[in-house]
Design a protein around this motif. Structure first.
Motif, PDB file in Angstrom:
ATOM      1  N   PRO A   8      43.851  44.559 -61.471  1.00 40.25           N
ATOM      2  CA  PRO A   8      43.703  43.142 -61.116  1.00 40.25           C
ATOM      3  C   PRO A   8      42.438  42.923 -60.284  1.00 40.25           C
ATOM      4  O   PRO A   8      41.894  43.853 -59.692  1.00 40.25           O
ATOM      5  CB  PRO A   8      44.952  42.861 -60.276  1.00 40.25           C
ATOM      6  N   ALA A  11      44.105  42.968 -54.805  1.00 39.38           N
ATOM      7  CA  ALA A  11      45.438  43.438 -54.454  1.00 39.38           C
ATOM      8  C   ALA A  11      46.051  42.349 -53.584  1.00 39.38           C
ATOM      9  O   ALA A  11      45.548  42.043 -52.504  1.00 39.38           O
ATOM     10  CB  ALA A  11      45.369  44.757 -53.694  1.00 39.38           C
ATOM     11  N   TYR A  12      47.116  41.761 -54.042  1.00 38.48           N
ATOM     12  CA  TYR A  12      47.700  40.602 -53.378  1.00 38.48           C
ATOM     13  C   TYR A  12      48.198  40.915 -51.973  1.00 38.48           C
ATOM     14  O   TYR A  12      48.874  41.914 -51.743  1.00 38.48           O
ATOM     15  CB  TYR A  12      48.870  40.067 -54.211  1.00 38.48           C
ATOM     16  N   PRO A  20      49.762  35.825 -57.242  1.00 39.37           N
ATOM     17  CA  PRO A  20      49.357  36.283 -58.571  1.00 39.37           C
ATOM     18  C   PRO A  20      50.060  35.608 -59.739  1.00 39.37           C
ATOM     19  O   PRO A  20      49.456  35.408 -60.790  1.00 39.37           O
ATOM     20  CB  PRO A  20      49.688  37.777 -58.553  1.00 39.37           C
ATOM     21  N   HIS A  27      45.924  36.345 -60.423  1.00 41.40           N
ATOM     22  CA  HIS A  27      45.458  37.286 -61.443  1.00 41.40           C
ATOM     23  C   HIS A  27      46.468  37.542 -62.557  1.00 41.40           C
ATOM     24  O   HIS A  27      46.102  38.050 -63.613  1.00 41.40           O
ATOM     25  CB  HIS A  27      44.970  38.597 -60.833  1.00 41.40           C
ATOM     26  N   SER A  28      47.716  37.168 -62.357  1.00 40.02           N
ATOM     27  CA  SER A  28      48.733  37.371 -63.403  1.00 40.02           C
ATOM     28  C   SER A  28      49.404  36.060 -63.809  1.00 40.02           C
ATOM     29  O   SER A  28      50.498  36.067 -64.358  1.00 40.02           O
ATOM     30  CB  SER A  28      49.788  38.362 -62.911  1.00 40.02           C
ATOM     31  N   LEU A  53      48.797  51.407 -60.525  1.00 38.43           N
ATOM     32  CA  LEU A  53      48.613  50.357 -59.517  1.00 38.43           C
ATOM     33  C   LEU A  53      48.935  50.878 -58.126  1.00 38.43           C
ATOM     34  O   LEU A  53      48.158  50.679 -57.178  1.00 38.43           O
ATOM     35  CB  LEU A  53      49.499  49.154 -59.863  1.00 38.43           C
ATOM     36  N   TYR A  58      47.346  48.875 -55.150  1.00 39.93           N
ATOM     37  CA  TYR A  58      47.824  47.560 -55.593  1.00 39.93           C
ATOM     38  C   TYR A  58      49.353  47.558 -55.474  1.00 39.93           C
ATOM     39  O   TYR A  58      50.069  47.658 -56.456  1.00 39.93           O
ATOM     40  CB  TYR A  58      47.401  47.298 -57.044  1.00 39.93           C
ATOM     41  N   TRP A  60      51.700  45.249 -54.235  1.00 39.77           N
ATOM     42  CA  TRP A  60      52.475  44.112 -54.718  1.00 39.77           C
ATOM     43  C   TRP A  60      52.532  44.148 -56.244  1.00 39.77           C
ATOM     44  O   TRP A  60      53.582  43.915 -56.847  1.00 39.77           O
ATOM     45  CB  TRP A  60      51.855  42.788 -54.237  1.00 39.77           C
ATOM     46  N   GLU A  61      51.419  44.475 -56.857  1.00 38.93           N
ATOM     47  CA  GLU A  61      51.342  44.510 -58.312  1.00 38.93           C
ATOM     48  C   GLU A  61      52.191  45.643 -58.892  1.00 38.93           C
ATOM     49  O   GLU A  61      52.818  45.484 -59.949  1.00 38.93           O
ATOM     50  CB  GLU A  61      49.879  44.639 -58.753  1.00 38.93           C
ATOM     51  N   GLU A  64      55.719  44.477 -58.920  1.00 38.41           N
ATOM     52  CA  GLU A  64      55.938  43.578 -60.054  1.00 38.41           C
ATOM     53  C   GLU A  64      56.048  44.342 -61.371  1.00 38.41           C
ATOM     54  O   GLU A  64      56.805  43.948 -62.255  1.00 38.41           O
ATOM     55  CB  GLU A  64      54.821  42.540 -60.139  1.00 38.41           C
ATOM     56  N   ALA A  65      55.291  45.412 -61.516  1.00 39.80           N
ATOM     57  CA  ALA A  65      55.356  46.218 -62.745  1.00 39.80           C
ATOM     58  C   ALA A  65      56.714  46.901 -62.864  1.00 39.80           C
ATOM     59  O   ALA A  65      57.278  46.993 -63.960  1.00 39.80           O
ATOM     60  CB  ALA A  65      54.231  47.254 -62.760  1.00 39.80           C
TER      61      ALA A  65
END
Length: 170
Positions: A8, A11-12, A20, A27-28, A53, A58, A60-61, A64-65
């Motif tokens: 991304p 990184a949130y 995101p 970014h998402s 990630l 990353y 937070w990302e 989410e994954a």
């Protein structure tokens, strides 16, 4: 692990970047949710993308994954513990980066407790998926909050990992 995937653009961190998923500049924003069968979850590209990630900061990302995998694991206690532990560890990474040590320690302790529970259950390939035992990851999780790193501002939106280990599936 997935060189064809691009990281991304940031990184949130809450309050520092657009959300995101919910914000149009995220970014998402409007990305499609992912569905993965539990049986193949640990070898899936979704899981491996979360590892990439996480290893690159990353957090937070990564959370989410991994969250769709956690939701998909309704019938497998071991997988639910595993993914929830990883999600909480990623949340601890966000809190460390935010400088919120109490919240980071709480998330890391919860992650460690869940990961340690896996040691009492038959293995489902978790050690191979992490490159270490869940119990070893639990130790790393707790250690990260007792002596958190001194963080620098990221350069060119490249986050600095806060953990001194990497997840390396075999």
């Amino acid at each position: 692990m997935l060189p064809e995937q691009n990281f991304p653009s940031y990184a949130y961190l809450p309050g520092k970047h657009p959300h995101p998923v919910r914000h149009p500049l995220g970014h998402s924003y409007q990305s499609d949710p992912v569905a993965v069968a539990v049986a193949e979850a640990l070898s899936s590209n979704v899981f491996r993308w979360g590892i990439d990630l996480f290893n690159h900061g990353y957090y937070w990302e990564a959370h989410e994954a991994w969250e769709p995998l956690w939701h998909a694991a309704k019938q497998s206690t071991q997988h639910r513990l595993f993914f929830k532990g990883l999600i909480l560890l990623a949340a601890a990474g966000v809190k460390i980066r935010e400088g919120k040590r109490v919240a980071a320690a709480r998330h890391a302790a919860r992650a460690a407790a869940l990961l340690r529970q896996l040691g009492n259950l038959p293995s489902r390939g978790f050690e191979a998926a992490l490159g270490m035992t869940p119990a070893a990851l639990a130790v790393y999780a707790e250690a990260a909050t007792t002596s958190p790193p001194v963080l620098r501002e990221p350069t060119l939106n490249q986050p600095e990992p806060v953990f001194d280990f990497i997840l390396a599936p075999k």
